[in-house]
Design an enzyme around this catalytic site. Structure first.
Site, PDB file in Angstrom:
ATOM      1  N   MET A 144     -14.153  18.346 -23.316  1.00 14.37           N
ATOM      2  CA  MET A 144     -13.753  18.271 -21.904  1.00 14.37           C
ATOM      3  C   MET A 144     -12.429  19.011 -21.698  1.00 14.37           C
ATOM      4  O   MET A 144     -11.758  18.808 -20.680  1.00 14.37           O
ATOM      5  CB  MET A 144     -13.631  16.813 -21.466  1.00 14.37           C
ATOM      6  CG  MET A 144     -14.964  16.079 -21.570  1.00 14.37           C
ATOM      7  SD  MET A 144     -15.131  14.698 -20.440  1.00 14.37           S
ATOM      8  CE  MET A 144     -13.812  13.642 -21.006  1.00 14.37           C
ATOM      9  N   LEU A 156      -7.336  20.926 -24.792  1.00 13.94           N
ATOM     10  CA  LEU A 156      -7.574  20.921 -26.240  1.00 13.94           C
ATOM     11  C   LEU A 156      -6.307  20.626 -27.032  1.00 13.94           C
ATOM     12  O   LEU A 156      -5.213  21.077 -26.684  1.00 13.94           O
ATOM     13  CB  LEU A 156      -8.155  22.277 -26.669  1.00 13.94           C
ATOM     14  CG  LEU A 156      -9.454  22.702 -25.986  1.00 13.94           C
ATOM     15  CD1 LEU A 156      -9.956  24.029 -26.567  1.00 13.94           C
ATOM     16  CD2 LEU A 156     -10.538  21.632 -26.100  1.00 13.94           C
ATOM     17  N   HIS A 158      -9.457  18.687 -31.414  1.00  7.16           N
ATOM     18  CA  HIS A 158     -10.493  19.641 -31.032  1.00  7.16           C
ATOM     19  C   HIS A 158     -10.455  20.858 -31.967  1.00  7.16           C
ATOM     20  O   HIS A 158     -11.497  21.369 -32.373  1.00  7.16           O
ATOM     21  CB  HIS A 158     -10.282  20.137 -29.604  1.00  7.16           C
ATOM     22  CG  HIS A 158     -10.331  19.072 -28.551  1.00  7.16           C
ATOM     23  ND1 HIS A 158      -9.216  18.668 -27.853  1.00  7.16           N
ATOM     24  CD2 HIS A 158     -11.350  18.330 -28.065  1.00  7.16           C
ATOM     25  CE1 HIS A 158      -9.550  17.731 -26.967  1.00  7.16           C
ATOM     26  NE2 HIS A 158     -10.844  17.502 -27.083  1.00  7.16           N
ATOM     27  N   GLN A 187     -20.018  11.093 -16.369  1.00  8.04           N
ATOM     28  CA  GLN A 187     -19.703  10.125 -17.422  1.00  8.04           C
ATOM     29  C   GLN A 187     -18.459   9.289 -17.112  1.00  8.04           C
ATOM     30  O   GLN A 187     -18.055   8.458 -17.917  1.00  8.04           O
ATOM     31  CB  GLN A 187     -19.597  10.813 -18.784  1.00  8.04           C
ATOM     32  CG  GLN A 187     -18.385  11.694 -18.984  1.00  8.04           C
ATOM     33  CD  GLN A 187     -18.485  12.506 -20.253  1.00  8.04           C
ATOM     34  OE1 GLN A 187     -19.369  13.341 -20.399  1.00  8.04           O
ATOM     35  NE2 GLN A 187     -17.586  12.277 -21.207  1.00  8.04           N
ATOM     36  N   GLN A 207     -20.170   7.660 -29.488  1.00 10.18           N
ATOM     37  CA  GLN A 207     -20.734   8.922 -28.993  1.00 10.18           C
ATOM     38  C   GLN A 207     -21.435   9.667 -30.128  1.00 10.18           C
ATOM     39  O   GLN A 207     -22.558  10.162 -29.982  1.00 10.18           O
ATOM     40  CB  GLN A 207     -19.615   9.771 -28.407  1.00 10.18           C
ATOM     41  CG  GLN A 207     -19.988  11.205 -28.101  1.00 10.18           C
ATOM     42  CD  GLN A 207     -18.872  11.919 -27.364  1.00 10.18           C
ATOM     43  OE1 GLN A 207     -18.700  11.723 -26.174  1.00 10.18           O
ATOM     44  NE2 GLN A 207     -18.095  12.725 -28.061  1.00 10.18           N
ATOM     45  N   LEU A 261      -5.048  11.549 -31.869  1.00 14.94           N
ATOM     46  CA  LEU A 261      -4.848  12.514 -30.788  1.00 14.94           C
ATOM     47  C   LEU A 261      -5.924  12.293 -29.725  1.00 14.94           C
ATOM     48  O   LEU A 261      -7.085  12.060 -30.045  1.00 14.94           O
ATOM     49  CB  LEU A 261      -4.955  13.950 -31.311  1.00 14.94           C
ATOM     50  CG  LEU A 261      -3.896  14.425 -32.292  1.00 14.94           C
ATOM     51  CD1 LEU A 261      -4.018  15.925 -32.511  1.00 14.94           C
ATOM     52  CD2 LEU A 261      -2.500  14.107 -31.791  1.00 14.94           C
ATOM     53  N   SER A 262      -5.514  12.379 -28.481  1.00 15.34           N
ATOM     54  CA  SER A 262      -6.446  12.237 -27.364  1.00 15.34           C
ATOM     55  C   SER A 262      -5.859  12.963 -26.168  1.00 15.34           C
ATOM     56  O   SER A 262      -4.637  12.936 -25.963  1.00 15.34           O
ATOM     57  CB  SER A 262      -6.626  10.756 -27.014  1.00 15.34           C
ATOM     58  OG  SER A 262      -7.197  10.622 -25.724  1.00 15.34           O
TER      59      SER A 262
HETATM   60  P1  AMP Z   1     -13.254  15.240 -25.520  1.00 11.04           P
HETATM   61  O1  AMP Z   1     -12.662  16.534 -25.060  1.00 11.04           O
HETATM   62  O2  AMP Z   1     -12.317  14.094 -25.468  1.00 11.04           O
HETATM   63  O3  AMP Z   1     -14.594  14.962 -24.880  1.00 11.04           O
HETATM   64  O4  AMP Z   1     -13.572  15.438 -27.066  1.00 11.04           O
HETATM   65  C1  AMP Z   1     -14.373  16.494 -27.510  1.00 11.04           C
HETATM   66  C2  AMP Z   1     -14.685  16.276 -28.966  1.00 11.04           C
HETATM   67  O5  AMP Z   1     -13.475  16.247 -29.726  1.00 11.04           O
HETATM   68  C3  AMP Z   1     -15.403  14.948 -29.234  1.00 11.04           C
HETATM   69  O6  AMP Z   1     -16.418  15.153 -30.208  1.00 11.04           O
HETATM   70  C4  AMP Z   1     -14.293  14.078 -29.758  1.00 11.04           C
HETATM   71  O7  AMP Z   1     -14.745  13.051 -30.608  1.00 11.04           O
HETATM   72  C5  AMP Z   1     -13.455  15.078 -30.516  1.00 11.04           C
HETATM   73  N1  AMP Z   1     -12.081  14.578 -30.682  1.00 11.04           N
HETATM   74  C6  AMP Z   1     -11.277  14.064 -29.712  1.00 11.04           C
HETATM   75  N2  AMP Z   1     -10.105  13.641 -30.249  1.00 11.04           N
HETATM   76  C7  AMP Z   1     -10.185  13.877 -31.576  1.00 11.04           C
HETATM   77  C8  AMP Z   1      -9.306  13.654 -32.687  1.00 11.04           C
HETATM   78  N3  AMP Z   1      -8.107  13.093 -32.534  1.00 11.04           N
HETATM   79  N4  AMP Z   1      -9.712  14.030 -33.924  1.00 11.04           N
HETATM   80  C9  AMP Z   1     -10.937  14.595 -34.099  1.00 11.04           C
HETATM   81  N5  AMP Z   1     -11.808  14.839 -33.103  1.00 11.04           N
HETATM   82  C10 AMP Z   1     -11.442  14.478 -31.857  1.00 11.04           C
END
Ligand code: AMP
Length: 294
Positions: free
Chosen positions: A30, A33, A37, A61, A156, A187-188
């Site tokens: 999403m 990054l 990511h 979602q 997921q 990380l988020s």
């Molecule tokens: P998102 O942009 O939050 O939808 O995440 C996209 C992808 O990146 C998903 O498969 C997440 O599980 C993965 N992802 C998000 N945060 C992390 C992280 N800290 N470490 C590894 N993968 C991640």
């Protein structure tokens, strides 16, 4: 790196790669990054000839009271992170590419089944149905050999694995370990919402999971005891946080482990800091009775 926004352009690029007999790796995101990511994109780069990173904040979602409108976006930065990590194509569709007749006109959905009933699915009704549906669309648009998902979003990951098996997608789903800040916070993209105080306190999520690991490693097998220890730690260290759930769940079904932890399990939690909902997890696998943690 090529930036593509429309379906015909994307299909042309995929067809050309197929003619060159290239392996295609897809990384759905999403956007906004970060290094988590990037580690998915790097894994895709190592294992494929063509790496496609999709960037789409999927409106379906998000629940009505969730953060769709204010979800962070920074395409310029995303281009840089994706390019440096080894993406060949970023696919940045607008809503009308993903939902040609509009979101309201979507009639066919992928039902993720009972895996979606637990953990995040219990707090976010229809979330995983929307995730499975948009990922199915991305699979159909890009026809990848492999697709990359983070363990951070464990439910997921399991839903997508199940969808691929049950709908015969023939795509290899690769799980990538959670990338963390130095203090342990996963990380988020949503971490930007945290003010300085909540950011400091949010470290308690990974600390609580560390405590669960430690207890299980030293022989504790009662799921409720482990959950209660985590709850007490979070209530003590972050008294203003609101716990959504802390659950030891069976790795295959995601249903709560009510008594003894004796099979592979995921220990998952979701906690609100103000309006920001953060999730994290640790997976426990048993081999010859010994727990191993991922
Ligand atoms: P998102 O942009 O939050 O939808 O995440 C996209 C992808 O990146 C998903 O498969 C997440 O599980 C993965 N992802 C998000 N945060 C992390 C992280 N800290 N470490 C590894 N993968 C991640």
């Amino acid at each position: 790196m090529l930036e593509i926004t429309t379906e015909p352009e994307l299909r042309d690029a995929v067809r050309a790669a197929r003619v060159r007999d290239e392996r295609i790796g897809l990384v759905p995101t999403m956007g906004y990054l970060h290094a988590g990511h990037a580690s998915l994109i790097e894994a895709a780069h190592r294992e494929n000839d063509l790496v496609i990173v999709s960037i789409f904040v999927n409106p379906t979602q998000f629940g009505p009271a969730e953060d769709f409108g204010r979800y962070p976006r920074d395409l310029e930065h995303d281009r840089q992170v994706a390019g440096e990590a080894g993406a060949h194509i970023i696919f940045v569709p607008d809503e009308s590419t993903m939902y040609p007749d509009g979101v309201e006109a979507q009639r066919v959905w992928v039902d993720p089944g009972p895996l979606a009933d637990h953990l995040d699915g219990a707090s976010r009704p229809d979330h995983f149905r929307a995730v499975a549906t948009v990922v199915a669309k991305l699979f159909n648009l890009t026809g990848p050999d492999r697709a990359y998902f983070g363990q951070k979003d464990a439910q997921q990951l399991l839903v997508i694995k199940r969808m691929v098996r049950d709908l015969a997608y023939g795509i290899e789903i690769r799980a990538v370990q959670t990338v963390r800040e130095e203090d342990g916070l996963a990380l988020s993209s949503r971490n930007v919402y945290l003010d300085a105080e909540d950011r400091r306190r949010a470290v308690v999520l990974s600390s609580a999971l560390g405590l669960a690991r430690e207890e299980i490693a030293t022989g504790e097998r009662d799921a409720r005891t482990v959950e209660q220890s985590m709850r007490s730690m979070i209530e003590r260290e972050a008294p203003d946080a609101r716990i959504d759930f802390i659950t030891v769940a069976d790795m295959d079904t995601l249903s709560p482990v009510t008594r003894t932890i004796e099979r592979n399990a995921v220990i998952a939690l979701a906690v609100y800091f103000g309006a920001t909902r953060l999730i994290d997890n640790v997976m426990v696998r048993f081999s010859e009775g010994e727990p191993h943690f991922i």
